[in-house]
Design an enzyme around this catalytic site. Structure first.
Site, PDB file in Angstrom:
ATOM      1  N   LYS A  11      23.754 -20.484 -43.583  1.00 40.52           N
ATOM      2  CA  LYS A  11      23.010 -19.619 -44.520  1.00 40.52           C
ATOM      3  C   LYS A  11      23.956 -18.548 -45.075  1.00 40.52           C
ATOM      4  CE  LYS A  11      18.964 -20.926 -41.964  1.00 40.52           C
ATOM      5  NZ  LYS A  11      17.609 -20.674 -41.541  1.00 40.52           N
ATOM      6  N   HIS A  90      15.688 -26.553 -49.110  1.00 40.56           N
ATOM      7  CA  HIS A  90      15.483 -25.754 -47.896  1.00 40.56           C
ATOM      8  C   HIS A  90      14.315 -24.795 -48.116  1.00 40.56           C
ATOM      9  CE1 HIS A  90      16.133 -22.934 -44.619  1.00 40.56           C
ATOM     10  NE2 HIS A  90      16.826 -23.897 -44.030  1.00 40.56           N
TER      11      HIS A  90
HETATM   12  P1  13P Z   1      17.174 -21.663 -37.221  1.00 35.68           P
HETATM   13  O1  13P Z   1      17.879 -22.632 -36.317  1.00 35.68           O
HETATM   14  O2  13P Z   1      17.856 -20.314 -37.276  1.00 35.68           O
HETATM   15  O3  13P Z   1      15.721 -21.581 -36.924  1.00 35.68           O
HETATM   16  O4  13P Z   1      17.310 -22.249 -38.723  1.00 35.68           O
HETATM   17  C1  13P Z   1      17.062 -23.593 -38.962  1.00 35.68           C
HETATM   18  C2  13P Z   1      17.404 -23.918 -40.362  1.00 35.68           C
HETATM   19  O5  13P Z   1      16.893 -23.320 -41.301  1.00 35.68           O
HETATM   20  C3  13P Z   1      18.382 -24.998 -40.603  1.00 35.68           C
HETATM   21  O6  13P Z   1      18.454 -25.333 -41.952  1.00 35.68           O
END
Ligand code: 13P
Length: 249
Positions: A11, A90
């Site tokens: 992210k 996403h």
């Molecule tokens: P988390 O593992 O932080 O919950 O995020 C999952 C995600 O959005 C993967 O694309």
């Protein structure tokens, strides 16, 4: 045999230390490890991972090759960095940036004409699950975005990421994940035929960590894990990869 994936979505963050991940990058048959750094760090990490088996992916893409689309990135630019995968749809793109199923469909159709493979994310919100509407929501996401796709279906990877499980520390139970993955495969079967549906990998994302990875991955229709927060810690991500490796071998 379906391909297994362990993917790390950073992210808008960076990993603390990639070294542990690089160290275990041996070739395990049928396992693909992918990291998704921010656009600005694709070059750095594609150089670091150059001699490993770990692939690099991008967190987003636009559906045009070039033009007046301020802030957007074309797949052609991504290819220059050795990008092999891209995340499409996403839930953070859907909910914060208001990406629609229709826009997501255009992106999918474009990317399926290239050598880059899409990880197409679907998943319901907490309120929708509370109302027991999760299957209707996911079915619609799949139908709208995958409808009209005519070829290369086999290149699609689906990520089931229930919104209520993302970044909350509250993962789906292995039972709930398997139930939804099986449902997704049934939908893929209706769209593309049973044979293709059986070949498409469906991975789970949402608060995956080194404690729940084993039980989630054990499920029949869970073909890998999509990791957010836990992929930012090199040691933790390495552990998750090792857990999956052990279950494959
Ligand atoms: P988390 O593992 O932080 O919950 O995020 C999952 C995600 O959005 C993967 O694309």
């Amino acid at each position: 045999m379906r391909k297994i994936y362990v993917a790390g979505n950073w992210k808008m963050n960076l990993i603390d230390d990639i070294t542990p991940v690089v160290q275990i990058s041996k070739n395990v048959k049928n396992l693909e490890i992918i990291i998704f750094p921010p656009f600005t760090h694709l070059q750095k990490y594609s150089e670091i991972l150059n001699k490993t088996n770990i692939k690099i992916g991008a967190q987003n893409v636009f559906y045009e090759d070039r033009g007046a689309f301020t802030g957007e990135i074309s797949y052609k630019f991504l290819e220059e960095f050795g990008v092999k995968y891209v995340v499409i749809g996403h839930s953070e793109r859907r909910n914060i940036f208001k990406e629609s199923d229709e826009l997501i469909s255009l992106k999918l159709k474009k990317i399926l004409k290239t050598d880059i493979k899409p990880i197409f994310c679907v998943g319901e919100k907490e309120q929708e699950r509370n109302l027991n509407k999760q299957k209707i929501v996911v079915e619609n996401q799949l139908k709208i975005s995958l409808g009209g796709i005519e070829n290369n279906f086999k290149n699609i990877i689906i990520a089931y990421e229930p919104v209520w499980a993302i970044g909350t520390g509250k993962n789906a139970t292995p039972f709930d994940a398997q139930e939804m993955h099986q449902f997704i495969r049934e939908q893929l079967s209706t769209l593309f035929g049973k044979n293709i549906a059986y070949q498409i990998s469906i991975i789970y994302g949402g608060s995956v960590n080194d404690e729940n990875a084993k039980d989630l991955f054990r499920e029949d229709d869970v073909d890998g894990l999509f990791v957010g927060g836990a992929s930012l810690k090199g040691e933790k991500f390495k552990k998750i990869i090792e857990i999956v490796e052990k279950q494959i071998i």
